[in-house]
Design a protein around this motif. Structure first.
Motif, PDB file in Angstrom:
ATOM      1  N   LEU A  65       0.912  -1.285   0.048  1.00 26.59           N
ATOM      2  CA  LEU A  65      -0.121   0.004  -0.001  1.00 26.59           C
ATOM      3  C   LEU A  65       0.930   1.218  -0.004  1.00 26.59           C
ATOM      4  O   LEU A  65       0.621   2.126   0.580  1.00 26.59           O
ATOM      5  N   ASP A  66       1.933   1.176  -0.811  1.00 27.76           N
ATOM      6  CA  ASP A  66       2.797   2.282  -1.012  1.00 27.76           C
ATOM      7  C   ASP A  66       2.018   3.812  -1.252  1.00 27.76           C
ATOM      8  O   ASP A  66       2.306   4.723  -0.795  1.00 27.76           O
ATOM      9  N   TYR A  67       1.212   3.666  -2.429  1.00 27.75           N
ATOM     10  CA  TYR A  67       0.611   4.851  -2.705  1.00 27.75           C
ATOM     11  C   TYR A  67      -0.212   5.441  -1.629  1.00 27.75           C
ATOM     12  O   TYR A  67      -0.510   6.724  -1.399  1.00 27.75           O
ATOM     13  N   LEU A  68      -1.042   4.705  -0.867  1.00 26.34           N
ATOM     14  CA  LEU A  68      -1.887   5.031   0.149  1.00 26.34           C
ATOM     15  C   LEU A  68      -0.916   5.934   1.145  1.00 26.34           C
ATOM     16  O   LEU A  68      -1.379   6.899   1.673  1.00 26.34           O
ATOM     17  N   TYR A  69      -0.173   5.125   1.725  1.00 21.74           N
ATOM     18  CA  TYR A  69       0.820   5.677   2.811  1.00 21.74           C
ATOM     19  C   TYR A  69       1.672   6.905   2.272  1.00 21.74           C
ATOM     20  O   TYR A  69       1.950   7.663   3.058  1.00 21.74           O
ATOM     21  N   ASP A  70       1.983   7.104   1.061  1.00 23.19           N
ATOM     22  CA  ASP A  70       2.454   8.212   0.697  1.00 23.19           C
ATOM     23  C   ASP A  70       1.626   9.465   0.566  1.00 23.19           C
ATOM     24  O   ASP A  70       2.164  10.594   0.957  1.00 23.19           O
ATOM     25  N   ASN A  71       0.317   9.215   0.358  1.00 28.86           N
ATOM     26  CA  ASN A  71      -0.631  10.339   0.409  1.00 28.86           C
ATOM     27  C   ASN A  71      -0.856  10.701   1.843  1.00 28.86           C
ATOM     28  O   ASN A  71      -0.751  11.719   2.195  1.00 28.86           O
ATOM     29  N   LEU A  72      -0.851   9.695   2.632  1.00 28.48           N
ATOM     30  CA  LEU A  72      -1.157   9.876   4.379  1.00 28.48           C
ATOM     31  C   LEU A  72       0.239  10.691   4.809  1.00 28.48           C
ATOM     32  O   LEU A  72      -0.146  11.409   5.719  1.00 28.48           O
ATOM     33  N   SER A  73       1.208  10.454   4.325  1.00 33.60           N
ATOM     34  CA  SER A  73       2.607  10.969   4.836  1.00 33.60           C
ATOM     35  C   SER A  73       2.607  12.299   4.332  1.00 33.60           C
ATOM     36  O   SER A  73       3.547  12.920   4.667  1.00 33.60           O
ATOM     37  N   GLY A  74       1.683  12.861   3.215  1.00 32.50           N
ATOM     38  CA  GLY A  74       2.004  14.094   2.661  1.00 32.50           C
ATOM     39  C   GLY A  74       3.339  14.254   1.604  1.00 32.50           C
ATOM     40  O   GLY A  74       3.606  15.185   1.519  1.00 32.50           O
ATOM     41  N   ILE A  75       3.720  12.898   0.985  1.00 32.50           N
ATOM     42  CA  ILE A  75       4.857  12.998   0.181  1.00 32.50           C
ATOM     43  C   ILE A  75       4.515  13.719  -0.906  1.00 32.50           C
ATOM     44  O   ILE A  75       3.397  13.758  -1.656  1.00 32.50           O
ATOM     45  N   LYS A  76       5.295  14.601  -1.189  1.00 34.77           N
ATOM     46  CA  LYS A  76       5.062  15.873  -2.347  1.00 34.77           C
ATOM     47  C   LYS A  76       4.994  15.107  -4.002  1.00 34.77           C
ATOM     48  O   LYS A  76       4.186  15.455  -4.739  1.00 34.77           O
ATOM     49  N   ASN A  77       5.924  14.107  -4.049  1.00 36.51           N
ATOM     50  CA  ASN A  77       5.674  13.273  -5.365  1.00 36.51           C
ATOM     51  C   ASN A  77       5.211  11.869  -5.001  1.00 36.51           C
ATOM     52  O   ASN A  77       5.924  11.051  -4.582  1.00 36.51           O
ATOM     53  N   ARG A  78       4.000  11.803  -5.462  1.00 44.56           N
ATOM     54  CA  ARG A  78       3.179  10.521  -5.280  1.00 44.56           C
ATOM     55  C   ARG A  78       2.543  10.164  -6.368  1.00 44.56           C
ATOM     56  O   ARG A  78       2.003  10.854  -7.444  1.00 44.56           O
ATOM     57  N   VAL A  79       2.188   8.696  -6.342  1.00 44.99           N
ATOM     58  CA  VAL A  79       1.367   8.364  -7.591  1.00 44.99           C
ATOM     59  C   VAL A  79      -0.099   7.644  -6.912  1.00 44.99           C
ATOM     60  O   VAL A  79      -0.140   7.262  -6.025  1.00 44.99           O
ATOM     61  N   LYS A  80      -0.994   7.831  -7.941  1.00 44.27           N
ATOM     62  CA  LYS A  80      -2.389   7.192  -7.523  1.00 44.27           C
ATOM     63  C   LYS A  80      -2.775   6.367  -8.917  1.00 44.27           C
ATOM     64  O   LYS A  80      -2.597   6.959  -9.947  1.00 44.27           O
ATOM     65  N   SER A  81      -3.212   5.199  -8.847  1.00 38.61           N
ATOM     66  CA  SER A  81      -3.432   4.217 -10.026  1.00 38.61           C
ATOM     67  C   SER A  81      -4.782   3.825  -9.804  1.00 38.61           C
ATOM     68  O   SER A  81      -5.293   3.287  -8.652  1.00 38.61           O
ATOM     69  N   ARG A  82      -5.785   3.899 -10.907  1.00 34.02           N
ATOM     70  CA  ARG A  82      -7.139   3.593 -10.807  1.00 34.02           C
ATOM     71  C   ARG A  82      -7.708   3.143 -12.192  1.00 34.02           C
ATOM     72  O   ARG A  82      -7.031   3.763 -13.293  1.00 34.02           O
ATOM     73  N   ILE A  83      -8.790   2.461 -12.495  1.00 41.55           N
ATOM     74  CA  ILE A  83      -9.386   2.358 -13.418  1.00 41.55           C
ATOM     75  C   ILE A  83     -10.674   2.982 -13.079  1.00 41.55           C
ATOM     76  O   ILE A  83     -11.353   2.997 -12.093  1.00 41.55           O
ATOM     77  N   TYR A  92      -7.827   3.680 -17.939  1.00 42.03           N
ATOM     78  CA  TYR A  92      -6.816   3.429 -17.086  1.00 42.03           C
ATOM     79  C   TYR A  92      -6.102   4.851 -16.565  1.00 42.03           C
ATOM     80  O   TYR A  92      -5.612   5.684 -17.855  1.00 42.03           O
ATOM     81  N   GLU A  93      -6.276   5.230 -15.407  1.00 47.08           N
ATOM     82  CA  GLU A  93      -5.567   6.635 -15.109  1.00 47.08           C
ATOM     83  C   GLU A  93      -4.329   6.515 -14.125  1.00 47.08           C
ATOM     84  O   GLU A  93      -4.580   5.596 -13.255  1.00 47.08           O
ATOM     85  N   GLU A  94      -3.335   7.119 -14.239  1.00 52.08           N
ATOM     86  CA  GLU A  94      -2.185   7.335 -13.413  1.00 52.08           C
ATOM     87  C   GLU A  94      -2.072   8.569 -13.069  1.00 52.08           C
ATOM     88  O   GLU A  94      -1.694   9.511 -14.028  1.00 52.08           O
ATOM     89  N   LYS A  95      -2.319   8.902 -11.773  1.00 51.47           N
ATOM     90  CA  LYS A  95      -2.119  10.388 -11.432  1.00 51.47           C
ATOM     91  C   LYS A  95      -0.803  10.658 -10.604  1.00 51.47           C
ATOM     92  O   LYS A  95      -0.533  10.063  -9.649  1.00 51.47           O
ATOM     93  N   ILE A  96      -0.175  11.611 -11.035  1.00 49.34           N
ATOM     94  CA  ILE A  96       1.361  11.857 -10.615  1.00 49.34           C
ATOM     95  C   ILE A  96       1.309  13.273  -9.996  1.00 49.34           C
ATOM     96  O   ILE A  96       1.109  14.084 -10.842  1.00 49.34           O
ATOM     97  N   LYS A  97       1.508  13.165  -8.651  1.00 53.21           N
ATOM     98  CA  LYS A  97       1.424  14.632  -7.915  1.00 53.21           C
ATOM     99  C   LYS A  97       2.933  14.942  -7.756  1.00 53.21           C
ATOM    100  O   LYS A  97       3.645  14.345  -7.120  1.00 53.21           O
ATOM    101  N   LYS A  98       3.375  16.364  -8.280  1.00 53.18           N
ATOM    102  CA  LYS A  98       4.587  16.587  -7.836  1.00 53.18           C
ATOM    103  C   LYS A  98       4.438  18.160  -7.257  1.00 53.18           C
ATOM    104  O   LYS A  98       3.908  18.935  -7.963  1.00 53.18           O
ATOM    105  N   ASN A  99       4.421  18.310  -5.866  1.00 53.35           N
ATOM    106  CA  ASN A  99       4.149  19.424  -5.271  1.00 53.35           C
ATOM    107  C   ASN A  99       2.678  19.831  -5.466  1.00 53.35           C
ATOM    108  O   ASN A  99       1.687  18.864  -5.353  1.00 53.35           O
TER     109      ASN A  99
END
Length: 212
Positions: free
Chosen positions: A50-68, A79-86
């Protein structure tokens, strides 16, 4: 296909309150409705840890979300991949045509996706973690930025697929094009925005993680 944007999310206690806010925005700003409202179905994916989940919870600035995602009225899976950079979010989309002749649902959408090269070639060995359903309305402003209004949000446990957990809140999201954001071409709504993730909230409500 990809797009860069800044997302501002506004959370309300129920759909009645958010509907009133939308009506107020339409009255006081140059905002108009586009498209017909539609039902959205989303299956989220994550790593085994659950790396994507915990990256979000930790407020990691560069993180990924994957979904259909699939809609109630057609047989196309996205299929969507959301990449957050700051503050800037990049969304990449790939389209998958369903082989199923029936209306798409959780089971056949997931089956089709797992047959696709996107899933088979994934280096992260993603697994399904959450299913979400909700209704969405679409709007745009004079700058070409988008506004969405999500209500009747339901979360489903992918392992114990029974009665959904109803989410009593509703979400308005202002999706500001990156270039517009840099040029200050967006409205400054007199509403407080906040961090919000359906994925994080849904996993917390289903007791998959703690969330404050």
């Amino acid at each position: 296909m990809s797009m860069n944007r800044v997302e501002r999310k506004f959370v309300f206690e129920n759909g009645f309150k958010s509907k009133n806010v939308i009506q107020s925005l339409q009255k006081n700003f140059s905002i108009k409705k586009i498209f017909n409202p539609r039902g959205i179905n989303t299956i989220y994916f994550d790593t085994n840890k659950l790396d994507y989940l915990y990256d979000n919870l930790s407020g990691i600035k560069n993180r990924v979300k994957s979904r259909i995602r699939f809609y109630n009225e057609n047989d196309q899976i996205i299929y969507e991949e959301k990449i957050k950079k700051n503050e800037i979010g990049l969304k990449r989309k790939d389209f998958i045509i369903s082989e199923c002749k029936k209306t798409l649902n959780y089971e056949n959408a997931l089956k089709n996706f797992k047959k696709s090269s996107i899933y088979i070639n994934s280096k992260y060995f993603l697994k399904e973690t959450l299913f979400v359903k909700y209704n969405r309305e679409y709007f745009t402003d004079i700058f070409g930025n988008f506004i969405t209004h999500d209500t009747k949000i339901e979360f489903f446990d992918v392992k114990f697929f029974k009665k959904p957990v109803l989410y009593k809140k509703s979400i308005i999201e202002y999706k500001i094009n990156e270039k517009n954001f840099e040029r200050n071409l967006f409205y400054k709504f007199n509403i407080r925005y906040s961090r919000h993730s359906k994925y994080v909230v849904g996993m917390a409500l289903l007791n998959k993680t703690s969330y404050v």
